[in-house]
Design a protein around this motif. Structure first.
Motif, short mmCIF file in Angstrom:
data_model
loop_
_atom_site.label_atom_id
_atom_site.label_comp_id
_atom_site.label_asym_id
_atom_site.label_seq_id
_atom_site.Cartn_x
_atom_site.Cartn_y
_atom_site.Cartn_z
N ALA A 32 13.52 84.43 62.29
CA ALA A 32 14.46 85.32 61.61
C ALA A 32 15.82 85.32 62.32
N MET A 33 15.80 85.38 63.65
CA MET A 33 17.05 85.35 64.41
C MET A 33 17.82 84.06 64.15
N GLN A 34 17.10 82.96 64.08
CA GLN A 34 17.75 81.68 63.82
C GLN A 34 18.35 81.65 62.42
N GLN A 35 17.63 82.17 61.44
CA GLN A 35 18.15 82.21 60.07
C GLN A 35 19.41 83.07 59.98
N VAL A 36 19.39 84.23 60.61
CA VAL A 36 20.55 85.12 60.59
C VAL A 36 21.74 84.44 61.28
N ALA A 37 21.50 83.77 62.40
CA ALA A 37 22.57 83.07 63.10
C ALA A 37 23.19 81.98 62.23
N GLN A 38 22.41 81.43 61.31
CA GLN A 38 22.90 80.40 60.40
C GLN A 38 23.47 80.99 59.12
N GLY A 39 23.48 82.34 59.03
CA GLY A 39 24.04 83.01 57.87
C GLY A 39 23.09 83.15 56.70
N ASN A 40 21.83 82.86 56.89
CA ASN A 40 20.84 82.96 55.82
C ASN A 40 20.00 84.22 56.01
N THR A 41 20.13 85.16 55.08
CA THR A 41 19.35 86.40 55.18
C THR A 41 18.29 86.51 54.08
N ASP A 42 18.14 85.46 53.29
CA ASP A 42 17.13 85.47 52.23
C ASP A 42 15.74 85.32 52.84
N GLY A 43 14.81 86.11 52.38
CA GLY A 43 13.43 85.99 52.80
C GLY A 43 13.09 86.56 54.17
N LEU A 44 13.98 87.38 54.73
CA LEU A 44 13.69 87.95 56.05
C LEU A 44 12.52 88.90 56.03
N ASP A 45 12.32 89.61 54.91
CA ASP A 45 11.19 90.54 54.84
C ASP A 45 9.86 89.85 55.11
N ALA A 46 9.71 88.62 54.65
CA ALA A 46 8.46 87.89 54.85
C ALA A 46 8.22 87.61 56.33
N LEU A 47 9.29 87.48 57.10
CA LEU A 47 9.15 87.20 58.53
C LEU A 47 8.85 88.46 59.34
N PHE A 48 9.04 89.63 58.72
CA PHE A 48 8.75 90.90 59.37
C PHE A 48 7.76 91.70 58.54
N ALA A 49 6.73 91.03 58.05
CA ALA A 49 5.75 91.68 57.17
C ALA A 49 5.10 92.89 57.83
N ASP A 50 4.96 92.88 59.15
CA ASP A 50 4.34 94.00 59.85
C ASP A 50 5.25 95.22 59.90
N LEU A 51 6.54 95.07 59.56
CA LEU A 51 7.49 96.18 59.64
C LEU A 51 7.94 96.70 58.28
N THR A 52 7.74 95.92 57.23
CA THR A 52 8.22 96.34 55.91
C THR A 52 7.27 97.35 55.30
N ASN A 53 7.82 98.18 54.45
CA ASN A 53 7.06 99.20 53.70
C ASN A 53 6.35 100.21 54.61
N ARG A 54 6.97 100.55 55.73
CA ARG A 54 6.43 101.61 56.58
C ARG A 54 7.57 102.24 57.37
N GLU A 55 7.34 103.44 57.81
CA GLU A 55 8.33 104.14 58.63
C GLU A 55 8.37 103.53 60.02
N PRO A 56 9.55 103.34 60.58
CA PRO A 56 9.62 102.83 61.95
C PRO A 56 9.03 103.85 62.92
N MET A 57 8.41 103.36 63.98
CA MET A 57 7.82 104.23 64.99
C MET A 57 8.34 103.84 66.37
N LEU A 58 8.61 104.84 67.17
CA LEU A 58 8.98 104.57 68.56
C LEU A 58 7.75 104.14 69.33
N PRO A 59 7.93 103.33 70.37
CA PRO A 59 6.80 103.01 71.23
C PRO A 59 6.24 104.30 71.84
#
Length: 100
Positions: free
Chosen positions: A67-94
């Motif tokens: 995801a970091m590499q894609q963003v550095a190249q200016g491509n933000t399409d499909g980032l949700d798939a790379l963070f499937a464990d974080l999407t559709n849930r509330e963020p939590m602090l450690p």
């Protein structure tokens, strides 16, 4: 900044291991994690394994690096798939940062 790369151990010679990640091969120092069996995933920083990780954690870190590499190249399409464990849930602090 130093970024850890998940690598899988392919062969071990005492405190040194031949590791791979995608098409990358590297000789890795195991002094900090001890001798590990073939197939083990380790997080490698500057040629040294600093942590033994699970296959699931290796996949999460690899996806975050992709995801970091894609963003550095200016491509933000499909980032949700790379963070499937974080999407559709509330963020939590450690746990150590949560108010008690």
């Amino acid at each position: 900044m130093c970024i850890g790369i998940p690598m899988q151990i392919q062969a071990v010679d005492e405190l040194s291991a031949h590791c791979t990640a995608d098409a990358t091969e590297q000789q890795v120092d195991l002094s900090l994690v001890g001798t590990q069996p073939v197939g083990t995933w380790v997080l490698v920083f500057l040629g040294a394994a600093r942590e033994v990780i699970s296959a699931d954690r290796a996949q999460q870190v690899t996806q975050a690096l992709d995801a970091m590499q894609q963003v550095a190249q200016g491509n933000t399409d499909g980032l949700d798939a790379l963070f499937a464990d974080l999407t559709n849930r509330e963020p939590m602090l450690p746990e150590h940062l949560r108010k008690k």
